[in-house]
Write a protein that holds these residues in place. Structure first.
Motif, short mmCIF file in Angstrom:
data_model
loop_
_atom_site.label_atom_id
_atom_site.label_comp_id
_atom_site.label_asym_id
_atom_site.label_seq_id
_atom_site.Cartn_x
_atom_site.Cartn_y
_atom_site.Cartn_z
N THR A 63 0.83 -1.21 0.00
CA THR A 63 0.00 0.00 0.00
C THR A 63 0.87 1.26 0.00
O THR A 63 0.37 2.36 -0.16
CB THR A 63 -0.89 0.03 1.25
OG1 THR A 63 -0.02 -0.04 2.40
CG2 THR A 63 -1.83 -1.16 1.28
N HIS A 64 2.15 1.07 0.24
CA HIS A 64 3.11 2.19 0.16
C HIS A 64 4.49 1.60 -0.09
O HIS A 64 4.71 0.40 0.12
CB HIS A 64 3.10 3.06 1.43
CG HIS A 64 3.24 2.30 2.72
ND1 HIS A 64 3.14 2.90 3.94
CD2 HIS A 64 3.47 0.98 2.99
CE1 HIS A 64 3.31 2.00 4.91
NE2 HIS A 64 3.51 0.84 4.35
N THR A 65 5.42 2.44 -0.57
CA THR A 65 6.75 1.90 -0.82
C THR A 65 7.63 1.94 0.44
O THR A 65 8.82 1.69 0.38
CB THR A 65 7.47 2.62 -1.99
OG1 THR A 65 7.54 4.01 -1.72
CG2 THR A 65 6.76 2.38 -3.31
N SER A 66 7.01 2.22 1.59
CA SER A 66 7.77 2.13 2.85
C SER A 66 8.30 0.71 3.05
O SER A 66 9.29 0.50 3.75
CB SER A 66 6.88 2.51 4.03
OG SER A 66 6.31 3.78 3.84
N SER A 67 7.65 -0.26 2.41
CA SER A 67 8.11 -1.65 2.50
C SER A 67 9.53 -1.77 1.94
O SER A 67 10.33 -2.58 2.42
CB SER A 67 7.16 -2.56 1.71
OG SER A 67 7.01 -2.07 0.39
N HIS A 120 1.38 5.91 -7.84
CA HIS A 120 2.85 5.81 -7.72
C HIS A 120 3.35 6.69 -6.58
O HIS A 120 2.81 7.76 -6.33
CB HIS A 120 3.52 6.27 -9.02
CG HIS A 120 3.12 5.43 -10.19
ND1 HIS A 120 1.92 5.60 -10.83
CD2 HIS A 120 3.74 4.40 -10.79
CE1 HIS A 120 1.83 4.70 -11.80
NE2 HIS A 120 2.91 3.96 -11.80
N GLN A 121 4.36 6.19 -5.92
CA GLN A 121 4.96 6.96 -4.83
C GLN A 121 6.46 7.10 -5.02
O GLN A 121 7.08 6.27 -5.70
CB GLN A 121 4.76 6.23 -3.49
CG GLN A 121 3.36 6.32 -2.92
CD GLN A 121 3.31 5.77 -1.51
OE1 GLN A 121 4.02 4.81 -1.18
NE2 GLN A 121 2.47 6.34 -0.67
N VAL A 122 7.02 8.13 -4.42
CA VAL A 122 8.46 8.14 -4.18
C VAL A 122 8.62 8.41 -2.69
O VAL A 122 8.15 9.44 -2.19
CB VAL A 122 9.20 9.23 -5.00
CG1 VAL A 122 10.68 9.21 -4.66
CG2 VAL A 122 9.02 9.01 -6.49
N GLU A 123 9.18 7.46 -2.00
CA GLU A 123 9.43 7.67 -0.57
C GLU A 123 10.93 7.74 -0.35
O GLU A 123 11.71 7.22 -1.15
CB GLU A 123 8.82 6.51 0.24
CG GLU A 123 7.31 6.45 0.11
CD GLU A 123 6.63 5.85 1.32
OE1 GLU A 123 7.34 5.38 2.23
OE2 GLU A 123 5.39 5.87 1.35
N GLY A 124 11.34 8.40 0.70
CA GLY A 124 12.77 8.55 0.97
C GLY A 124 13.11 8.20 2.40
O GLY A 124 12.26 8.26 3.29
N PHE A 174 -0.77 0.03 -4.21
CA PHE A 174 -2.14 -0.42 -4.47
C PHE A 174 -2.99 -0.23 -3.22
O PHE A 174 -2.58 -0.61 -2.12
CB PHE A 174 -2.11 -1.92 -4.84
CG PHE A 174 -1.14 -2.24 -5.94
CD1 PHE A 174 -1.55 -2.27 -7.26
CD2 PHE A 174 0.21 -2.46 -5.66
CE1 PHE A 174 -0.66 -2.53 -8.29
CE2 PHE A 174 1.12 -2.73 -6.68
CZ PHE A 174 0.68 -2.77 -7.99
N ARG A 175 -4.16 0.36 -3.40
CA ARG A 175 -5.08 0.49 -2.27
C ARG A 175 -6.48 0.18 -2.72
O ARG A 175 -6.87 0.54 -3.85
CB ARG A 175 -5.01 1.91 -1.67
CG ARG A 175 -3.69 2.13 -0.95
CD ARG A 175 -3.60 3.47 -0.25
NE ARG A 175 -2.20 3.71 0.09
CZ ARG A 175 -1.76 4.81 0.67
NH1 ARG A 175 -2.59 5.77 0.98
NH2 ARG A 175 -0.48 4.94 0.94
N ASN A 176 -7.23 -0.46 -1.86
CA ASN A 176 -8.57 -0.89 -2.23
C ASN A 176 -9.55 0.28 -2.17
O ASN A 176 -10.33 0.41 -1.24
CB ASN A 176 -9.00 -2.02 -1.28
CG ASN A 176 -10.24 -2.72 -1.76
OD1 ASN A 176 -10.79 -2.37 -2.82
ND2 ASN A 176 -10.70 -3.70 -1.01
N1 PHE Z 1 4.05 5.81 3.80
C1 PHE Z 1 3.24 7.00 3.91
C2 PHE Z 1 2.02 6.85 3.02
O1 PHE Z 1 2.00 5.99 2.17
C3 PHE Z 1 3.99 8.23 3.54
C4 PHE Z 1 5.08 8.56 4.50
C5 PHE Z 1 6.35 8.05 4.27
C6 PHE Z 1 4.87 9.35 5.60
C7 PHE Z 1 7.38 8.34 5.16
C8 PHE Z 1 5.88 9.64 6.47
C9 PHE Z 1 7.12 9.15 6.26
O2 PHE Z 1 1.08 7.58 3.15
#
Ligand code: PHE
Length: 341
Positions: free
Chosen positions: A167-171, A207-211, A193-195
């Motif tokens: 559901t997020h690229t934090s994975s 699409h996300q870009v996480e850092g 992907f989110r339902n």
């Molecule tokens: N993972 C969060 C989201 O999908 C975004 C986020 C990433 C927030 C990192 C804080 C820090 O909404």
């Protein structure tokens, strides 16, 4: 003399027609109803049974060869009869070459990545099909968190450690913390992907870009500076940012980042709904529990994380208000972006 020349010219022009006629005569002579090959087939009836097989084979071979040769010569003559200019129309316009363009999401994603590359962030990628641990567990989501509900997340399996679509690229950040040597400075671009019911403002794929940045003595001031630098590179050098307190299970403290509206220059317009600010991302200091879950000593190390939606940034860049347009791949929409590379 003139008459003679004209007569010969006519003869030359009829050459092909004459040859074609001759060829037809040869065909009739060989393969016509009374042709010599056809006659051989009549005589074949009288061949001794023990010779039938062998003679039959050569006879067939003869018939096929004769027919093929005649067809071949016919084609040669027909081609030579066509005047050159009717075979190739050199005045005909060529086939149109459609020039492609990069998709606006790819353009935005590349721009975000290039800004963070300049700040020293490497790119990390991970699987779209994930387990519960990398999407939720390692990120401090309590068991009853709504994101873990079927309503919000696409589950592939259920049970002890379910498989799901991230559901997020934090994975990917969790995978980076597990695998990479410290310090870590990565961005994680990717599809999530989110339902959700598909509408102008929500889509089940985006699409996300996480850092993520982890090192000794990383502070909230570093986070703010990185975000400010990004905002100015992306939206212009006069852009201001504003951090609003927020909540994420994996960061503490957490904040929502707004940028000053570059359409009305902060005065308030319909894009920023009169506020002068536009929300672009979430961020915060990585919760010590998250560091520990991936085996990082939270007494020695600290870090920050942020995450943004690429569609949202693209929407602000081009003022496209309907998310669905990005996924329909309507060529008329895609041609609106002058992004040929
Ligand atoms: N993972 C969060 C989201 O999908 C975004 C986020 C990433 C927030 C990192 C804080 C820090 O909404």
């Amino acid at each position: 003399m003139r008459d003679k020349i004209e007569q010969l010219l006519a003869e030359v022009e009829q050459l092909a027609a004459r040859k074609e006629q001759e060829l037809e005569e040869i065909r009739v002579r060989l393969l016509g109803k009374k042709g010599s090959i056809t006659q051989l087939f009549d005589e074949f009836r009288d061949v001794l049974p023990e010779q039938k097989r062998e003679i039959g084979q050569v006879l067939n071979k003869l018939k096929v060869a004769a027919a093929a040769k005649i067809e071949e010569l016919k084609a040669v003559i027909e081609n030579s009869m066509e005047p050159a200019d009717s075979q190739y129309d050199l005045t005909k316009p060529g086939d149109k070459m459609e020039l492609g363009a990069r998709h606006p999401i790819s353009v935005t994603r590349a721009e975000i990545i290039s800004i963070f590359n300049k700040l020293g962030y490497a790119i990390a990628e991970g699987p779209e099909i994930e387990d519960d641990w990398h999407v939720f567990g390692a990120l401090n989501f309590p068991p009853e968190h709504p994101a873990r509900d079927m309503q919000d997340t696409f589950f592939i399996t259920t049970g002890e450690n379910p498989i799901l679509l991230r559901t997020h690229t934090s994975s990917v950040q969790v995978r980076a913390m597990e695998k990479m040597k410290l310090p870590i400075r990565v961005i994680c671009p990717g599809r999530v992907f989110r339902n959700e019911a598909i509408s102008a403002r929500a889509h089940c794929i985006f699409h996300q870009v996480e850092g993520l940045y982890i090192d000794k003595k990383v502070s909230f001031a570093d986070l703010k500076q990185a975000v400010l630098l990004f905002a100015r590179e992306m939206f212009g050098e006069n852009t201001e940012i504003r951090l609003r307190p927020s909540y994420f299970p994996f960061t503490e403290p957490s904040a929502e980042v707004d940028v000053s509206c570059n359409i009305c220059k902060g005065k308030g317009c319909n894009i920023c709904k009169g506020t002068g600010w536009l929300e672009i991302m979430g961020c915060g200091m990585v919760d010590p529990a998250v560091l520990e879950a991936s085996g990082i000593d939270s007494k020695e190390y600290s870090g920050f994380a942020f995450g943004m939606g690429v569609e949202r940034i693209a929407m602000l860049k081009w003022q496209v208000k309907d998310l669905r347009l990005y996924f329909e791949n309507d060529v008329r929409f895609l041609q609106e972006f002058d992004t040929v590379v």
